[in-house]
Motif scaffolding. Structure first.
Motif, short mmCIF file in Angstrom:
data_model
loop_
_atom_site.label_atom_id
_atom_site.label_comp_id
_atom_site.label_asym_id
_atom_site.label_seq_id
_atom_site.Cartn_x
_atom_site.Cartn_y
_atom_site.Cartn_z
N VAL A 32 0.93 -1.25 -0.06
CA VAL A 32 -0.09 -0.05 -0.08
C VAL A 32 1.01 1.28 -0.05
CG1 VAL A 32 -1.83 1.23 1.31
CG2 VAL A 32 -2.05 -1.18 1.06
N PRO A 33 0.61 2.15 -0.67
CA PRO A 33 1.47 3.48 -1.01
C PRO A 33 1.47 3.96 0.51
CG PRO A 33 -0.01 3.29 -2.84
CD PRO A 33 -0.51 2.24 -1.93
N GLY A 34 2.80 4.50 0.71
CA GLY A 34 2.94 5.04 2.28
C GLY A 34 3.30 4.18 3.43
N ASP A 35 2.97 2.95 3.01
CA ASP A 35 3.51 1.88 3.94
C ASP A 35 4.92 1.58 3.97
OD1 ASP A 35 3.77 -0.37 5.63
OD2 ASP A 35 1.78 -1.42 4.76
N PRO A 36 5.61 1.72 4.95
CA PRO A 36 7.13 1.48 5.04
C PRO A 36 7.55 -0.14 5.19
CG PRO A 36 6.39 2.03 7.06
CD PRO A 36 5.15 2.17 6.29
N CYS A 37 6.56 -0.76 5.29
CA CYS A 37 7.08 -2.33 4.84
C CYS A 37 7.57 -2.70 3.47
CB CYS A 37 5.69 -3.01 5.24
SG CYS A 37 6.03 -4.84 5.10
N LYS A 38 8.68 -3.27 3.69
CA LYS A 38 9.24 -4.25 2.63
C LYS A 38 9.24 -5.61 3.01
CE LYS A 38 13.55 -5.25 0.17
NZ LYS A 38 13.07 -6.65 -0.08
N PRO A 39 8.25 -6.17 2.06
CA PRO A 39 8.02 -7.68 2.30
C PRO A 39 9.05 -8.83 1.95
CG PRO A 39 6.39 -6.48 1.11
CD PRO A 39 7.50 -5.61 0.99
N VAL A 40 9.82 -9.15 3.26
CA VAL A 40 10.95 -9.85 2.93
C VAL A 40 10.81 -11.21 2.53
CG1 VAL A 40 12.70 -8.39 4.47
CG2 VAL A 40 11.26 -10.39 5.52
N ILE A 41 9.38 -11.76 2.74
CA ILE A 41 9.05 -12.99 2.50
C ILE A 41 8.89 -13.24 0.99
CG2 ILE A 41 6.60 -12.47 2.54
CD1 ILE A 41 6.53 -15.47 4.03
N TRP A 42 8.89 -12.25 0.12
CA TRP A 42 8.73 -12.31 -1.39
C TRP A 42 10.04 -12.87 -1.93
CZ3 TRP A 42 6.36 -6.91 -2.90
CH2 TRP A 42 5.11 -7.03 -2.37
N ASP A 43 10.99 -12.72 -1.23
CA ASP A 43 12.56 -13.40 -1.93
C ASP A 43 12.55 -14.87 -1.67
OD1 ASP A 43 13.52 -10.78 -2.39
OD2 ASP A 43 14.53 -10.54 -0.85
N GLU A 44 11.77 -15.32 -0.65
CA GLU A 44 11.83 -16.66 -0.37
C GLU A 44 10.73 -17.45 -1.22
OE1 GLU A 44 11.33 -19.72 3.50
OE2 GLU A 44 11.19 -17.53 3.85
N TYR A 45 9.47 -16.61 -1.50
CA TYR A 45 8.59 -16.98 -2.61
C TYR A 45 9.16 -17.17 -3.88
CZ TYR A 45 4.75 -15.69 0.57
OH TYR A 45 3.82 -15.62 1.51
N ARG A 46 10.04 -16.17 -4.38
CA ARG A 46 10.66 -16.17 -5.75
C ARG A 46 11.66 -17.58 -5.72
NH1 ARG A 46 10.26 -10.80 -4.99
NH2 ARG A 46 9.17 -9.67 -6.55
N GLU A 47 12.46 -17.71 -4.66
CA GLU A 47 13.25 -18.86 -4.73
C GLU A 47 12.48 -20.24 -4.84
OE1 GLU A 47 15.78 -21.09 -1.24
OE2 GLU A 47 16.13 -18.98 -1.38
N ILE A 48 11.32 -20.52 -4.21
CA ILE A 48 10.65 -21.51 -4.47
C ILE A 48 9.88 -21.69 -5.42
CG2 ILE A 48 8.65 -22.69 -3.33
CD1 ILE A 48 9.30 -21.35 -0.61
N ILE A 49 9.40 -20.56 -6.03
CA ILE A 49 8.66 -20.69 -7.38
C ILE A 49 9.68 -21.25 -8.39
CG2 ILE A 49 7.59 -19.38 -9.07
CD1 ILE A 49 6.44 -17.84 -6.59
N ASN A 50 10.93 -20.37 -8.25
CA ASN A 50 12.03 -20.74 -9.51
C ASN A 50 12.47 -22.16 -9.18
OD1 ASN A 50 11.55 -18.11 -10.56
ND2 ASN A 50 13.42 -17.32 -9.19
N ARG A 51 12.41 -22.74 -8.17
CA ARG A 51 12.76 -24.02 -8.13
C ARG A 51 11.82 -25.08 -8.83
NH1 ARG A 51 12.41 -25.46 -2.52
NH2 ARG A 51 13.69 -23.62 -2.22
#
Length: 99
Positions: A32-51
């Motif tokens: 959401v615009p303005g939310d300072p959160c950086k979803p670190v879990i997405w990197d793990e998702y990409r790794e699993i999906i690419n596998r």
């Protein structure tokens, strides 16, 4: 209880291929615009999906309320004990074939 999304994603993708004919195989809720959160879990998702899907692995970022609307149309919804922010994920299933 106790199973986070990465563990579930790994289990699902072992058995279910993603749709090779779709523009995007995976949907994530964009921050959401303005939310300072950086979803670190997405990197793990990409790794699993690419596998499991080294080719058919395009990820679409979906606006928050559009994501909720799309989730309402899902064939199946799996609930986890995940605590990470922006951990929701939508998968577009492909054809399951016998090998």
């Amino acid at each position: 209880d106790g199973n986070g999304v990465p563990k579930l994603l790994d289990a699902v993708l072992r058995l279910m291929p993603l749709d090779s004919y779709s523009e995007y195989q995976v949907g994530l809720m964009e921050v959401v615009p303005g939310d300072p959160c950086k979803p670190v879990i997405w990197d793990e998702y990409r790794e699993i999906i690419n596998r499991y899907e080294p080719v058919n692995n395009r990820i679409e970022m979906i606006e928050r309320f559009a994501f909720y609307e799309r989730a309402k149309e899902a064939y199946a919804v799996v609930t986890s004990s995940e605590l990470a922010l922006y951990a929701n994920i939508i998968l577009r299933k492909g054809v399951v074939t016998e090998e």
